[in-house]
Design a protein around this motif. Sequence first.
Motif, mmCIF file in Angstrom:
data_model
loop_
_atom_site.group_PDB
_atom_site.id
_atom_site.type_symbol
_atom_site.label_atom_id
_atom_site.label_comp_id
_atom_site.label_asym_id
_atom_site.label_seq_id
_atom_site.Cartn_x
_atom_site.Cartn_y
_atom_site.Cartn_z
ATOM 1 N N ASN A 256 0.404 -3.886 -4.388
ATOM 2 C CA ASN A 256 -0.456 -2.805 -4.883
ATOM 3 C C ASN A 256 -0.609 -1.694 -3.837
ATOM 4 O O ASN A 256 -0.616 -0.515 -4.180
ATOM 5 N N VAL A 257 -0.728 -2.093 -2.574
ATOM 6 C CA VAL A 257 -0.834 -1.115 -1.491
ATOM 7 C C VAL A 257 0.445 -0.277 -1.404
ATOM 8 O O VAL A 257 0.391 0.926 -1.149
ATOM 9 N N LEU A 258 1.587 -0.903 -1.630
ATOM 10 C CA LEU A 258 2.848 -0.154 -1.629
ATOM 11 C C LEU A 258 2.852 0.924 -2.711
ATOM 12 O O LEU A 258 3.388 2.015 -2.520
ATOM 13 N N ARG A 259 2.263 0.608 -3.867
ATOM 14 C CA ARG A 259 2.230 1.562 -4.974
ATOM 15 C C ARG A 259 1.197 2.676 -4.748
ATOM 16 O O ARG A 259 1.364 3.788 -5.221
ATOM 17 N N HIS B 103 -6.800 -1.601 0.311
ATOM 18 C CA HIS B 103 -6.651 -2.028 1.701
ATOM 19 C C HIS B 103 -7.793 -2.967 2.102
ATOM 20 O O HIS B 103 -7.565 -3.976 2.784
ATOM 21 N N SER B 104 -9.013 -2.652 1.676
ATOM 22 C CA SER B 104 -10.170 -3.499 2.009
ATOM 23 C C SER B 104 -10.014 -4.894 1.404
ATOM 24 O O SER B 104 -10.290 -5.902 2.056
ATOM 25 N N ALA B 105 -9.578 -4.934 0.155
ATOM 26 C CA ALA B 105 -9.363 -6.232 -0.503
ATOM 27 C C ALA B 105 -8.245 -7.011 0.200
ATOM 28 O O ALA B 105 -8.332 -8.229 0.376
ATOM 29 N N ARG B 106 -7.208 -6.304 0.622
ATOM 30 C CA ARG B 106 -6.090 -6.965 1.308
ATOM 31 C C ARG B 106 -6.532 -7.501 2.669
ATOM 32 O O ARG B 106 -6.142 -8.595 3.072
ATOM 33 N N PHE C 265 -2.390 3.304 8.728
ATOM 34 C CA PHE C 265 -1.289 4.199 8.364
ATOM 35 C C PHE C 265 -1.537 4.839 7.002
ATOM 36 O O PHE C 265 -1.399 6.049 6.836
ATOM 37 N N GLY C 266 -1.893 4.029 6.027
ATOM 38 C CA GLY C 266 -2.072 4.541 4.668
ATOM 39 C C GLY C 266 -3.306 5.410 4.509
ATOM 40 O O GLY C 266 -3.323 6.323 3.695
ATOM 41 N N CYS C 267 -4.330 5.125 5.281
ATOM 42 C CA CYS C 267 -5.604 5.840 5.136
ATOM 43 C C CYS C 267 -5.892 6.700 6.365
ATOM 44 O O CYS C 267 -7.031 6.750 6.843
ATOM 45 N N SER D 219 3.126 -6.685 7.551
ATOM 46 C CA SER D 219 2.910 -5.274 7.205
ATOM 47 C C SER D 219 3.860 -4.861 6.085
ATOM 48 O O SER D 219 5.006 -5.298 6.057
ATOM 49 N N VAL D 220 3.365 -3.991 5.194
ATOM 50 C CA VAL D 220 4.221 -3.500 4.111
ATOM 51 C C VAL D 220 4.479 -1.998 4.211
ATOM 52 O O VAL D 220 5.449 -1.499 3.652
#
Length: 195
Positions: free
Chosen positions: A23-26, A34-37, A59-61, A108-109
Motif C-alpha cells: 500500500n505504501v508503494l502505491r 506509514h504509521s500503520a506499517r 523518504f515518502g513523507c 524497505s520498499v
Amino acid sequence: MIEFTADLPMSAARQSFRALGRNVLRDPQNISLHSARLAAALSLSGTEPVQGALADFLFGCQQADIRVKQNTFSSVRSRLRPVVQRWFEPYVEASSFPGCCPMATRWSVLVCPSLDVPRRVLRCSTDNSRQLAADALAAWRKGEENTQEVFFEHCCVCRDTLAFMLARRVILKERGELPPRWRAVCLSLQQAVLT
C-alpha cells in the motif's frame, strides 16, 4: 542445522507488514499508511523491520510537518540501536531524505539500502547474526558438533564477526576460555579482518 527465522511460516504480523508495504508503494506520501506499517513493524521481532519502515516513512513523507516526523521517530526510537538512532536524527527535522542510504534495510520498499555499510551487513543482518549466535550457543551447550561447524562455516564465509563475537563472549563468561575449535575460528576471523 542453523535456520534463519525467515524460513519459518509467515506470521499474521508479517503478512500485515507486507500488505502495508504494498500500500505504501502505491501511495508513498500517505502518513496513515506509514504509521500503520510502523505499528506492524513494532510487532515483529528484531530491529530491521522498524528501521526499514522508518526510512520509508522519512523518504515518502519528506514534506510532512516536523512535529509528525518527531512524534513518529519518538514512537519507534526505543526499537532502534543507538547508532541507528543517531543516523536518523538529522533527517527527522530535514525536508529531504536520500533514496539510497545505510538506514534502509531489506524491509524497505521505497528506499534502497546503501553499499556503504560493513561487508557483514551485506551478507547477514544484525538480527540474523544475533539469532545465529543464540543457536550456536545452544548447540555448544548440547555438544552438537555439526551445528557448531555450520555456524563456523557461516561466520568464516560471510565474515560474520558479530555473530561469532556474541557467542564467544558468552562462552568466555561461562567457561573462562574458548574450546580449541572456537579458538581456531577466532584466529581465522581475526586474520580475515587484517586482509
